[in-house]
Design a protein around this motif. Structure first.
Motif, PDB file in Angstrom:
ATOM      1  N   PRO A   1      35.460 -38.207 -89.113  1.00 16.56           N
ATOM      2  CA  PRO A   1      36.012 -36.955 -89.912  1.00 16.56           C
ATOM      3  C   PRO A   1      36.023 -35.795 -89.046  1.00 16.56           C
ATOM      4  CG  PRO A   1      33.981 -38.498 -90.366  1.00 16.56           C
ATOM      5  CD  PRO A   1      34.360 -39.349 -89.238  1.00 16.56           C
ATOM      6  N   LYS A   2      36.906 -35.155 -89.039  1.00 12.32           N
ATOM      7  CA  LYS A   2      37.040 -33.520 -88.480  1.00 12.32           C
ATOM      8  C   LYS A   2      36.010 -32.605 -88.985  1.00 12.32           C
ATOM      9  CE  LYS A   2      41.683 -33.684 -86.434  1.00 12.32           C
ATOM     10  NZ  LYS A   2      42.998 -32.843 -86.301  1.00 12.32           N
ATOM     11  N   PHE A   3      35.315 -33.203 -90.666  1.00  6.70           N
ATOM     12  CA  PHE A   3      35.171 -31.700 -90.579  1.00  6.70           C
ATOM     13  C   PHE A   3      32.908 -32.533 -90.231  1.00  6.70           C
ATOM     14  CE2 PHE A   3      33.966 -36.016 -93.564  1.00  6.70           C
ATOM     15  CZ  PHE A   3      32.249 -35.614 -93.853  1.00  6.70           C
ATOM     16  N   ALA A   4      32.825 -33.597 -89.824  1.00  8.16           N
ATOM     17  CA  ALA A   4      31.607 -33.852 -88.032  1.00  8.16           C
ATOM     18  C   ALA A   4      31.693 -33.235 -87.599  1.00  8.16           C
ATOM     19  CB  ALA A   4      30.848 -34.689 -89.465  1.00  8.16           C
ATOM     20  N   PHE A   5      33.188 -34.052 -86.490  1.00  7.86           N
ATOM     21  CA  PHE A   5      33.316 -34.163 -85.627  1.00  7.86           C
ATOM     22  C   PHE A   5      33.812 -33.618 -84.491  1.00  7.86           C
ATOM     23  CE2 PHE A   5      30.819 -37.282 -87.677  1.00  7.86           C
ATOM     24  CZ  PHE A   5      29.656 -37.934 -85.711  1.00  7.86           C
ATOM     25  N   GLY A   6      34.902 -32.291 -85.725  1.00  2.28           N
ATOM     26  CA  GLY A   6      35.753 -31.269 -85.217  1.00  2.28           C
ATOM     27  C   GLY A   6      35.065 -30.233 -83.852  1.00  2.28           C
ATOM     28  N   TYR A   7      34.114 -30.211 -83.579  1.00  2.00           N
ATOM     29  CA  TYR A   7      33.797 -29.301 -82.896  1.00  2.00           C
ATOM     30  C   TYR A   7      32.179 -30.029 -81.540  1.00  2.00           C
ATOM     31  CZ  TYR A   7      35.692 -25.446 -85.844  1.00  2.00           C
ATOM     32  OH  TYR A   7      36.241 -25.832 -86.957  1.00  2.00           O
ATOM     33  N   ARG A   8      32.297 -29.584 -80.342  1.00  5.67           N
ATOM     34  CA  ARG A   8      31.270 -29.794 -79.336  1.00  5.67           C
ATOM     35  C   ARG A   8      30.520 -29.354 -79.881  1.00  5.67           C
ATOM     36  NH1 ARG A   8      33.177 -27.483 -74.093  1.00  5.67           N
ATOM     37  NH2 ARG A   8      33.812 -25.879 -75.223  1.00  5.67           N
ATOM     38  N   ILE A   9      28.896 -30.045 -79.809  1.00  2.29           N
ATOM     39  CA  ILE A   9      27.832 -29.429 -79.732  1.00  2.29           C
ATOM     40  C   ILE A   9      27.405 -28.392 -78.793  1.00  2.29           C
ATOM     41  CG2 ILE A   9      25.374 -30.089 -78.833  1.00  2.29           C
ATOM     42  CD1 ILE A   9      26.100 -32.825 -79.638  1.00  2.29           C
ATOM     43  N   HIS A  10      27.947 -28.270 -77.759  1.00  2.00           N
ATOM     44  CA  HIS A  10      28.052 -26.885 -76.972  1.00  2.00           C
ATOM     45  C   HIS A  10      28.057 -26.005 -77.586  1.00  2.00           C
ATOM     46  CE1 HIS A  10      28.284 -24.809 -73.131  1.00  2.00           C
ATOM     47  NE2 HIS A  10      29.010 -24.167 -72.931  1.00  2.00           N
ATOM     48  N   ASP A  11      29.305 -25.548 -78.543  1.00  5.58           N
ATOM     49  CA  ASP A  11      30.329 -24.601 -79.088  1.00  5.58           C
ATOM     50  C   ASP A  11      29.160 -24.162 -80.527  1.00  5.58           C
ATOM     51  OD1 ASP A  11      32.438 -24.844 -78.072  1.00  5.58           O
ATOM     52  OD2 ASP A  11      32.876 -26.540 -79.403  1.00  5.58           O
ATOM     53  N   ASN A  12      27.668 -24.658 -80.882  1.00  5.02           N
ATOM     54  CA  ASN A  12      27.378 -24.077 -82.115  1.00  5.02           C
ATOM     55  C   ASN A  12      25.462 -24.662 -81.610  1.00  5.02           C
ATOM     56  OD1 ASN A  12      28.693 -23.851 -83.890  1.00  5.02           O
ATOM     57  ND2 ASN A  12      29.892 -25.899 -83.869  1.00  5.02           N
ATOM     58  N   CYS A  13      25.450 -24.815 -80.237  1.00  5.39           N
ATOM     59  CA  CYS A  13      24.213 -24.841 -79.668  1.00  5.39           C
ATOM     60  C   CYS A  13      23.370 -23.624 -79.522  1.00  5.39           C
ATOM     61  CB  CYS A  13      24.528 -25.447 -77.920  1.00  5.39           C
ATOM     62  SG  CYS A  13      23.234 -25.734 -77.310  1.00  5.39           S
ATOM     63  N   GLU A  14      21.870 -23.802 -79.892  1.00  2.00           N
ATOM     64  CA  GLU A  14      21.182 -22.509 -80.310  1.00  2.00           C
ATOM     65  C   GLU A  14      21.263 -21.947 -79.082  1.00  2.00           C
ATOM     66  OE1 GLU A  14      18.727 -25.000 -82.405  1.00  2.00           O
ATOM     67  OE2 GLU A  14      16.931 -25.118 -80.647  1.00  2.00           O
ATOM     68  N   ARG A  15      21.078 -22.814 -77.878  1.00  4.96           N
ATOM     69  CA  ARG A  15      20.846 -22.197 -76.472  1.00  4.96           C
ATOM     70  C   ARG A  15      22.271 -22.260 -75.251  1.00  4.96           C
ATOM     71  NH1 ARG A  15      15.850 -25.426 -73.902  1.00  4.96           N
ATOM     72  NH2 ARG A  15      14.731 -26.214 -75.714  1.00  4.96           N
ATOM     73  N   ARG A  16      23.125 -21.263 -76.638  1.00  3.10           N
ATOM     74  CA  ARG A  16      24.561 -21.399 -75.589  1.00  3.10           C
ATOM     75  C   ARG A  16      24.432 -20.221 -74.848  1.00  3.10           C
ATOM     76  NH1 ARG A  16      30.272 -22.789 -75.764  1.00  3.10           N
ATOM     77  NH2 ARG A  16      30.841 -20.747 -74.422  1.00  3.10           N
ATOM     78  N   ALA A  17      23.930 -19.171 -75.297  1.00  3.41           N
ATOM     79  CA  ALA A  17      23.387 -17.821 -75.062  1.00  3.41           C
ATOM     80  C   ALA A  17      22.975 -17.496 -73.271  1.00  3.41           C
ATOM     81  CB  ALA A  17      22.535 -16.907 -75.436  1.00  3.41           C
TER      82      ALA A  17
ATOM     83  N   GLY B   1      25.672 -31.631 -74.048  1.00  2.00           N
ATOM     84  CA  GLY B   1      25.906 -31.284 -74.562  1.00  2.00           C
ATOM     85  C   GLY B   1      27.839 -30.530 -74.685  1.00  2.00           C
ATOM     86  N   PRO B   2      28.241 -30.192 -73.427  1.00  2.00           N
ATOM     87  CA  PRO B   2      29.690 -29.211 -73.547  1.00  2.00           C
ATOM     88  C   PRO B   2      31.133 -30.803 -73.706  1.00  2.00           C
ATOM     89  CG  PRO B   2      28.240 -29.081 -71.461  1.00  2.00           C
ATOM     90  CD  PRO B   2      27.440 -30.197 -72.719  1.00  2.00           C
ATOM     91  N   MET B   3      30.557 -31.818 -73.357  1.00  2.00           N
ATOM     92  CA  MET B   3      31.192 -33.177 -74.274  1.00  2.00           C
ATOM     93  C   MET B   3      31.017 -34.042 -75.336  1.00  2.00           C
ATOM     94  SD  MET B   3      29.758 -33.344 -70.763  1.00  2.00           S
ATOM     95  CE  MET B   3      31.875 -33.834 -70.218  1.00  2.00           C
ATOM     96  N   THR B   4      30.385 -33.901 -76.166  1.00  4.22           N
ATOM     97  CA  THR B   4      29.969 -33.746 -77.322  1.00  4.22           C
ATOM     98  C   THR B   4      30.481 -33.283 -78.047  1.00  4.22           C
ATOM     99  OG1 THR B   4      28.239 -35.092 -76.134  1.00  4.22           O
ATOM    100  CG2 THR B   4      28.102 -35.255 -78.574  1.00  4.22           C
ATOM    101  N   PHE B   5      31.336 -34.402 -79.721  1.00  4.56           N
ATOM    102  CA  PHE B   5      31.656 -33.800 -80.229  1.00  4.56           C
ATOM    103  C   PHE B   5      30.874 -34.323 -81.676  1.00  4.56           C
ATOM    104  CE2 PHE B   5      34.661 -33.602 -77.537  1.00  4.56           C
ATOM    105  CZ  PHE B   5      35.939 -32.535 -77.973  1.00  4.56           C
ATOM    106  N   ASN B   6      29.619 -32.687 -82.078  1.00  5.18           N
ATOM    107  CA  ASN B   6      29.273 -33.916 -83.469  1.00  5.18           C
ATOM    108  C   ASN B   6      28.757 -32.610 -83.601  1.00  5.18           C
ATOM    109  OD1 ASN B   6      27.039 -35.104 -84.849  1.00  5.18           O
ATOM    110  ND2 ASN B   6      26.485 -36.739 -83.803  1.00  5.18           N
ATOM    111  N   ASN B   7      27.953 -32.950 -85.419  1.00  8.70           N
ATOM    112  CA  ASN B   7      27.821 -31.152 -86.084  1.00  8.70           C
ATOM    113  C   ASN B   7      25.791 -31.249 -85.881  1.00  8.70           C
ATOM    114  OD1 ASN B   7      27.013 -33.393 -87.919  1.00  8.70           O
ATOM    115  ND2 ASN B   7      28.323 -32.707 -89.324  1.00  8.70           N
TER     116      ASN B   7
END
Length: 411
Positions: free
Chosen positions: A271-287, A316-322
């Motif tokens: 389901p895209k609502f849960a797996f539509g974005y990479r972990i890398h995109d919303n990671c708290e350590r992304r900065a 995280g850059p290649m994993t899709f999950n919320n």
């Protein structure tokens, strides 16, 4: 070089997949009316369980206000406008109208375990308690012929209407003898095909049921595969991860109760609502990634300051999950928050490709976005600063490495 830097810069800054979260007023008005009609129809049905959600919430010390806050968050998770919140709340209260059959096959039962944690359950877990769970091989008291009769009755009574949840892989090697069940000794494959035949939809829960998971790791002696490798002609929703997050299970059931349909899926039936974005995109350590601040080895100053875990193997850059958003254990934490890199457990073949603590620089792993993560040090991530130029250098490294990897594979 500049073009390639820009190309990989886009890889690391582009959206993970195309998710349309605003389809226009006319679309949502029609969807609202459809959901309203669906819920009115469900209300006419007798509940399958006598468990009342409001009573359960009260017993757990949760107020109506707490419940509506959850409904608001669930509406956002399903990528619906806020006007749908009352409908989502109503759908949660009607979840005991939709029968669920749960099969336990080749796995560790970790997904059932995730459902059963009762120490201060949050509303997601309470909601799962009130669903009409007609059959669960691990939880039910019945065994042998008695259990088989219960399964038969549930399949006949709810023919074409039940959701089939499947946990665990299916072993196919040597005629499937590595997994048999029931008094007749049917193989897991036979068992799954028989129960799936009259299901309204199938929900594969956990990475074992979706992609084979750990049982399918090399050399895969049992020939383990996922549900979608066996079942054809049925709607299948994959909820991978090890274990799957209960919030995503609730989201799928809520969507089905609300609309009578399965949610929008990606190419891997997630389901895209849960797996539509990479972990890398919303990671708290992304900065810290953007700033070029990395943990170089466990226990160093970077680790003590919660810097990016990319160079110690984070996938995280290649994993899709919320899971970076919904987290686990009452949203208290998640692996990266606890100081360990992502092992990509929601991706196919994760155990062979991702589950180790080596930098991707040595892994030759092809990223879903087309590049290959490699040569972090060769291209001098030390040069990385908090500027986009730094990200571009890293991007260029991945593009070049991807080209080399592709050439190597062709050879």
């Amino acid at each position: 070089m500049l073009d390639k830097r820009e190309a990989l810069k886009r890889v690391f800054t582009a959206k993970s997949s195309r998710i349309d979260t605003n389809r226009g007023e006319a679309y949502y008005e029609a969807l609202w009316q459809k959901c309203r009609a669906r819920l009115d129809e469900l209300k006419k049905m007798a509940p399958r369980t006598k468990v009342d959600l409001s009573e359960v919430l009260e017993d757990e010390g949760l107020t109506r206000r707490d419940f509506m806050k959850w409904a608001s968050a669930a509406t956002a998770m399903l990528m619906l406008p806020a006007s749908f919140t009352p409908l989502v709340a109503e759908a949660a209260e009607l979840m005991n109208r939709v029968p669920v059959i749960w099969l336990e096959l080749q796995d560790c039962a970790g997904n059932s375990e995730a459902l059963l944690r009762s120490d201060g359950p949050k509303i997601d877990e309470i909601i799962l308690d009130i669903i009409s769970l007609e059959f669960h091989e691990t939880l039910m008291a019945a065994a042998g012929h008695q259990a088989e009769e219960q399964l038969h009755d549930a399949m006949e009574h709810f023919k074409g209407k039940y959701l089939l949840f499947v946990e665990g892989a299916i072993p196919l090697a040597n005629g499937g003898i590595y997994g048999t069940i029931g008094p007749s000794g049917e193989t897991f494959e036979e068992h799954l095909k028989r129960v799936a035949k009259d299901a309204a939809a199938i929900v594969a829960v956990g990475t074992c049921a979706t992609f084979g998971g750990v049982p399918a790791a090399a050399p895969n002696p049992t020939g383990a595969v996922g549900v979608m490798d066996i079942i054809n002609g049925k709607p299948i929703i994959n909820i991978p991860a090890c274990p799957a997050n209960p919030a995503n299970m609730v989201g799928v059931i809520l969507h089905f109760v609300l609309t009578g349909q399965i949610p929008e899926l990606d190419s891997l039936l997630r389901p895209k609502f849960a797996f539509g974005y990479r972990i890398h995109d919303n990671c708290e350590r992304r900065a810290h990634f953007d700033a070029g601040e990395f943990v170089e080895e466990w226990g160093d100053e970077g680790a003590k300051n919660n810097w990016c875990l990319y160079k110690v193997g984070c996938k995280g850059p290649m994993t899709f999950n919320n899971c970076s958003i919904v987290r686990y254990n009452e949203a208290v934490n998640w692996p990266i928050g606890a100081g360990h890199g992502c092992i990509g457990c929601s991706e196919p073949d994760f155990w062979d490709k991702y589950a180790y603590e080596r930098p991707m620089a040595d892994a030759n792993i092809k990223a879903p976005t087309g590049g290959v993560e490699k040569t972090v040090d060769e291209f001098g991530l030390g040069v990385l600063t908090a500027t986009a130029v730094g990200i571009g250098i890293h991007a260029a490294a991945s593009v070049l490495a991807g080209k080399k990897s592709d050439e190597g594979e062709k050879q």
